[in-house]
Design an enzyme around this catalytic site. Structure first.
Site, PDB file in Angstrom:
ATOM      1  N   GLY A   8      27.519  -5.906  27.451  1.00 18.64           N
ATOM      2  CA  GLY A   8      26.832  -5.232  26.368  1.00 18.64           C
ATOM      3  C   GLY A   8      26.821  -6.065  25.106  1.00 18.64           C
ATOM      4  O   GLY A   8      27.448  -7.124  25.031  1.00 18.64           O
ATOM      5  N   THR A  13      32.587  -5.033  29.849  1.00 14.97           N
ATOM      6  CA  THR A  13      33.519  -4.296  30.694  1.00 14.97           C
ATOM      7  C   THR A  13      33.577  -4.969  32.055  1.00 14.97           C
ATOM      8  O   THR A  13      32.539  -5.257  32.666  1.00 14.97           O
ATOM      9  CB  THR A  13      33.088  -2.828  30.855  1.00 14.97           C
ATOM     10  OG1 THR A  13      32.934  -2.238  29.553  1.00 14.97           O
ATOM     11  CG2 THR A  13      34.139  -2.040  31.625  1.00 14.97           C
ATOM     12  N   ASP A 109      21.564  -2.286  32.117  1.00 15.44           N
ATOM     13  CA  ASP A 109      22.589  -1.240  32.051  1.00 15.44           C
ATOM     14  C   ASP A 109      21.982   0.132  32.247  1.00 15.44           C
ATOM     15  O   ASP A 109      22.593   1.014  32.869  1.00 15.44           O
ATOM     16  CB  ASP A 109      23.352  -1.312  30.725  1.00 15.44           C
ATOM     17  CG  ASP A 109      22.429  -1.241  29.508  1.00 15.44           C
ATOM     18  OD1 ASP A 109      21.214  -1.524  29.629  1.00 15.44           O
ATOM     19  OD2 ASP A 109      22.932  -0.924  28.410  1.00 15.44           O
TER      20      ASP A 109
END
Length: 256
Positions: A8, A13, A109
């Site tokens: 991101g 993550t 995403d």
């Protein structure tokens, strides 16, 4: 084992799966100028801390909304793991038809979240992802990605309020003890929190009006729990939704 990376604008993550089980996950700051060697050393150190054997990584899949990082991550995968990373895009075999006017515009995403949400909760559903931007993604009853809404993220609002005013301080985003602030910091925190909460609930309510009253609402992202605690609509928080979507897409690619 599978290494999944959700890249991101603010955080990356990292998740490691063994089959369907998430063995370990970490959240790091997104550093755009980090080299492939720096990423490789960092990931190997994280694996060592978690007691995981890097030689057992058999696949790497990435959902990235930061194109400048893709080359470094691809080189890292090849150099440190001997693997070719799969970068999710509109061309990836996700199993979810994309009905956006231009499918190339949909962030990886958002596609991944849609796949995971439909798999776990069915359709119609709405995914609210509280990241750098707050995205609302609508999935049809038939499992189609319909589109959604993009709004300014909470962090952006905090930074803008501090940067564009002469006397207001930088404040932490947290749940206020009451709506009426008794000092400047409390007043700002109230405005930021209830402003975000009101925006999210209002958009979700309008989306439900188009999708139907049986629509499931799923929230994810770093601040999802804070908002969900007082939201009328965010009843389900799925912290690992994006990582799970990456795993599902990887499994689909391997079986096709």
């Amino acid at each position: 084992m599978l290494l999944a990376l959700d890249v991101g604008n603010t955080n990356i993550t990292i998740g490691v799966f063994e089959g369907e089980r998430l063995l370990d996950y970490r959240r790091l700051r997104t550093v755009r100028d980090q080299t492939s060697d720096e990423w490789g050393i960092l990931l190997r150190n994280l694996f060592a801390l978690a007691g995981l054997d890097v030689t057992q990584i058999k696949g790497i899949i990435v959902a990235s909304v930061v194109p400048p990082l893709n080359r470094a991550l691809g080189e890292m995968a090849a150099r440190y793991f001997g693997l070719e990373a799969v970068f999710v895009s509109h061309d990836t075999n996700t199993g979810m038809p994309v009905l956006y006017d231009n499918p190339q515009e949909v962030g990886a995403d958002r596609l991944v979240n849609g796949v995971a949400a439909f798999h776990r909760y069915g359709g119609p559903c709405i995914v609210v992802d509280l990241g750098t931007a707050i995205t609302f993604d609508a999935i049809s009853r038939q499992g189609e990605y319909l589109g959604g809404v993009i709004a300014a993220g909470i962090g952006i609002s905090v930074e803008a309020l501090f940067a564009k005013t002469a006397r207001l301080p930088f404040v932490a985003f947290e749940v206020p003890t009451q709506v009426i602030g008794r000092n400047t910091v409390a007043s700002m925190q109230s405005g930021l929190y209830y402003g975000a909460l009101g925006t999210i609930d209002a958009i979700v309510e309008r989306l439900r009006g188009e999708l139907g009253d049986d629509t499931r609402i799923v929230a994810t992202g770093g601040q999802a729990h804070l908002i969900a605690s007082q939201s009328r609509w965010l009843g389900t928080v799925d912290e690992h939704l994006t990582l799970e979507g990456l795993r599902l897409i990887w499994d689909r690619i391997q079986s096709s």
